[in-house]
Motif scaffolding. Structure first.
Motif, PDB file in Angstrom:
ATOM      1  N   VAL A  10      56.617  62.717 -11.942  1.00 18.11           N
ATOM      2  CA  VAL A  10      55.283  62.203 -11.599  1.00 18.11           C
ATOM      3  C   VAL A  10      54.282  63.085 -12.330  1.00 18.11           C
ATOM      4  N   ASN A  11      53.361  62.469 -13.054  1.00 18.46           N
ATOM      5  CA  ASN A  11      52.384  63.292 -13.764  1.00 18.46           C
ATOM      6  C   ASN A  11      51.078  63.382 -12.967  1.00 18.46           C
ATOM      7  N   PRO A  12      50.134  64.211 -13.391  1.00 17.79           N
ATOM      8  CA  PRO A  12      48.901  64.386 -12.627  1.00 17.79           C
ATOM      9  C   PRO A  12      48.114  63.107 -12.372  1.00 17.79           C
ATOM     10  N   SER A  13      48.209  62.125 -13.271  1.00 19.77           N
ATOM     11  CA  SER A  13      47.468  60.875 -13.067  1.00 19.77           C
ATOM     12  C   SER A  13      48.116  59.990 -11.999  1.00 19.77           C
ATOM     13  N   GLY A  14      49.341  60.326 -11.607  1.00 19.91           N
ATOM     14  CA  GLY A  14      50.067  59.531 -10.617  1.00 19.91           C
ATOM     15  C   GLY A  14      51.115  58.620 -11.227  1.00 19.91           C
ATOM     16  N   ALA A  15      51.187  58.560 -12.554  1.00 23.37           N
ATOM     17  CA  ALA A  15      52.218  57.741 -13.185  1.00 23.37           C
ATOM     18  C   ALA A  15      53.582  58.255 -12.729  1.00 23.37           C
ATOM     19  N   GLY A  16      54.412  57.352 -12.274  1.00 25.49           N
ATOM     20  CA  GLY A  16      55.737  57.720 -11.790  1.00 25.49           C
ATOM     21  C   GLY A  16      55.838  57.788 -10.274  1.00 25.49           C
ATOM     22  N   LEU A  17      54.703  57.673  -9.572  1.00 19.51           N
ATOM     23  CA  LEU A  17      54.776  57.679  -8.106  1.00 19.51           C
ATOM     24  C   LEU A  17      55.486  56.419  -7.624  1.00 19.51           C
ATOM     25  N   PRO A  18      56.360  56.564  -6.647  1.00 18.56           N
ATOM     26  CA  PRO A  18      57.103  55.416  -6.145  1.00 18.56           C
ATOM     27  C   PRO A  18      56.323  54.646  -5.080  1.00 18.56           C
ATOM     28  N   GLU A  19      56.877  53.517  -4.673  1.00 24.51           N
ATOM     29  CA  GLU A  19      56.344  52.774  -3.540  1.00 24.51           C
ATOM     30  C   GLU A  19      56.525  53.628  -2.289  1.00 24.51           C
ATOM     31  N   GLY A  20      55.790  53.315  -1.277  1.00 28.73           N
ATOM     32  CA  GLY A  20      55.909  54.035  -0.015  1.00 28.73           C
ATOM     33  C   GLY A  20      54.558  54.544   0.435  1.00 28.73           C
ATOM     34  N   ARG A  21      54.548  55.120   1.614  1.00 32.55           N
ATOM     35  CA  ARG A  21      53.310  55.665   2.159  1.00 32.55           C
ATOM     36  C   ARG A  21      53.680  56.655   3.252  1.00 32.55           C
ATOM     37  N   GLY A  22      52.762  57.541   3.543  1.00 34.22           N
ATOM     38  CA  GLY A  22      53.000  58.506   4.601  1.00 34.22           C
ATOM     39  C   GLY A  22      51.692  58.958   5.216  1.00 34.22           C
ATOM     40  N   THR A  23      51.733  59.226   6.513  1.00 36.24           N
ATOM     41  CA  THR A  23      50.544  59.679   7.232  1.00 36.24           C
ATOM     42  C   THR A  23      50.709  61.133   7.640  1.00 36.24           C
ATOM     43  N   VAL A  24      49.601  61.743   8.017  1.00 40.91           N
ATOM     44  CA  VAL A  24      49.607  63.123   8.479  1.00 40.91           C
ATOM     45  C   VAL A  24      50.466  63.239   9.737  1.00 40.91           C
ATOM     46  N   THR A  25      50.330  62.288  10.642  1.00 44.01           N
ATOM     47  CA  THR A  25      51.108  62.309  11.885  1.00 44.01           C
ATOM     48  C   THR A  25      52.601  62.234  11.613  1.00 44.01           C
ATOM     49  N   ASP A  26      53.005  61.305  10.759  1.00 46.79           N
ATOM     50  CA  ASP A  26      54.424  61.210  10.397  1.00 46.79           C
ATOM     51  C   ASP A  26      54.893  62.476   9.672  1.00 46.79           C
ATOM     52  N   GLY A  27      54.026  63.030   8.853  1.00 45.96           N
ATOM     53  CA  GLY A  27      54.362  64.237   8.117  1.00 45.96           C
ATOM     54  C   GLY A  27      54.601  65.434   9.026  1.00 45.96           C
ATOM     55  N   ALA A  28      53.848  65.526  10.123  1.00 41.06           N
ATOM     56  CA  ALA A  28      54.053  66.626  11.078  1.00 41.06           C
ATOM     57  C   ALA A  28      55.465  66.572  11.648  1.00 41.06           C
ATOM     58  N   THR A  29      55.946  65.376  11.926  1.00 42.00           N
ATOM     59  CA  THR A  29      57.297  65.205  12.477  1.00 42.00           C
ATOM     60  C   THR A  29      58.361  65.582  11.456  1.00 42.00           C
ATOM     61  N   VAL A  30      58.216  65.085  10.233  1.00 40.04           N
ATOM     62  CA  VAL A  30      59.191  65.388   9.181  1.00 40.04           C
ATOM     63  C   VAL A  30      59.163  66.881   8.856  1.00 40.04           C
ATOM     64  N   TYR A  31      57.963  67.438   8.749  1.00 41.65           N
ATOM     65  CA  TYR A  31      57.837  68.862   8.435  1.00 41.65           C
ATOM     66  C   TYR A  31      58.531  69.712   9.505  1.00 41.65           C
ATOM     67  N   ALA A  32      58.280  69.410  10.768  1.00 44.51           N
ATOM     68  CA  ALA A  32      58.895  70.186  11.854  1.00 44.51           C
ATOM     69  C   ALA A  32      60.419  70.125  11.793  1.00 44.51           C
ATOM     70  N   ALA A  33      60.949  68.960  11.442  1.00 46.14           N
ATOM     71  CA  ALA A  33      62.409  68.782  11.422  1.00 46.14           C
ATOM     72  C   ALA A  33      63.065  69.353  10.170  1.00 46.14           C
ATOM     73  N   LYS A  34      62.385  69.307   9.026  1.00 45.90           N
ATOM     74  CA  LYS A  34      63.060  69.617   7.766  1.00 45.90           C
ATOM     75  C   LYS A  34      62.455  70.757   6.952  1.00 45.90           C
ATOM     76  N   CYS A  35      61.306  71.269   7.359  1.00 48.22           N
ATOM     77  CA  CYS A  35      60.634  72.278   6.538  1.00 48.22           C
ATOM     78  C   CYS A  35      60.281  73.561   7.292  1.00 48.22           C
ATOM     79  N   ALA A  36      59.961  73.437   8.573  1.00 51.61           N
ATOM     80  CA  ALA A  36      59.436  74.558   9.344  1.00 51.61           C
ATOM     81  C   ALA A  36      60.404  75.723   9.469  1.00 51.61           C
ATOM     82  N   SER A  37      61.693  75.464   9.437  1.00 50.35           N
ATOM     83  CA  SER A  37      62.643  76.568   9.595  1.00 50.35           C
ATOM     84  C   SER A  37      62.523  77.591   8.468  1.00 50.35           C
ATOM     85  N   CYS A  38      62.073  77.180   7.312  1.00 49.87           N
ATOM     86  CA  CYS A  38      61.876  78.113   6.192  1.00 49.87           C
ATOM     87  C   CYS A  38      60.404  78.479   5.995  1.00 49.87           C
ATOM     88  N   HIS A  39      59.524  77.495   6.088  1.00 52.28           N
ATOM     89  CA  HIS A  39      58.112  77.713   5.766  1.00 52.28           C
ATOM     90  C   HIS A  39      57.243  78.034   6.973  1.00 52.28           C
TER      91      HIS A  39
END
Length: 190
Positions: A48-77
């Motif tokens: 994915v380049n800075p202009s966004g070329a290469g970004l895939p379909e999909g979407r994500g919200t801050v609320t959903d991100g908090a859940t994913v982050y807690a489950a898959k990222c927080a143990s390290c970060h």
């Protein structure tokens, strides 16, 4: 009879000329490896380049991100992106934008004070995280985690949704401290 230094220089020139004779599109393998299948190339051709070329379909919200982050990222970060040594912090705006990282490089480089493009955050998270299973996040999970990280750094609103249109439009605080690399020369790459 030629002096040794002249003969050595001539031999070096002949060797260099022979090396340079390989066409730039040739792919010598020297008997190593194999040509990857098209499906394998497609699986890793996800830049994915800075202009966004290469970004895939999909979407994500801050609320959903908090859940994913807690489950898959927080143990390290850390629970709030503060980092758990030796893993770096992701969240923080200290030092302020404009801090001279080149002269005093001990300050933490976070998404909020150092990363110039939100699309780069997406690209990196999708390829390299979580460290225990790189590339295992779905595109939707990646958009969500990036939304949460951007929100925690005070860059987007709590109700923002990140997708292929909104993510490249995010103005990162540190964008202005980077100089575009406009060097010319060498073999072109995409």
């Amino acid at each position: 009879m030629m002096p040794r230094t002249t003969m050595a220089a001539l031999a070096a020139c002949v060797l260099l000329a022979a090396c340079d004779a390989t066409p730039p599109d040739a792919d010598p393998t020297y008997g190593l490896g194999q040509t990857p299948a098209a499906t394998r190339l497609a699986a890793i051709d996800i830049d994915v380049n800075p202009s966004g070329a290469g970004l895939p379909e999909g979407r994500g919200t801050v609320t959903d991100g908090a859940t994913v982050y807690a489950a898959k990222c927080a143990s390290c970060h850390g629970a709030k992106g503060e980092g758990i040594s030796p893993v770096p912090a992701l969240v923080g705006r200290t030092p302020d934008v404009g801090y001279d990282f080149a002269r005093a490089d001990r300050a933490p480089r976070t998404i909020g004070n150092y990363w110039p493009y939100a699309t780069t955050v997406f690209d990196y998270v999708r390829r390299a995280m979580p460290q225990s299973a790189p590339g295992s996040l779905s595109d939707t999970e990646t958009y969500a985690v990036v939304a949460w990280l951007l929100h925690e750094n005070g860059i987007i609103a709590a109700n923002a949704e990140m997708n292929a249109t909104t993510l490249p439009a995010v103005q990162m605080p540190a964008r202005g401290i980077f100089v575009r690399d406009d060097r010319q020369g060498g073999r072109p790459f995409r």
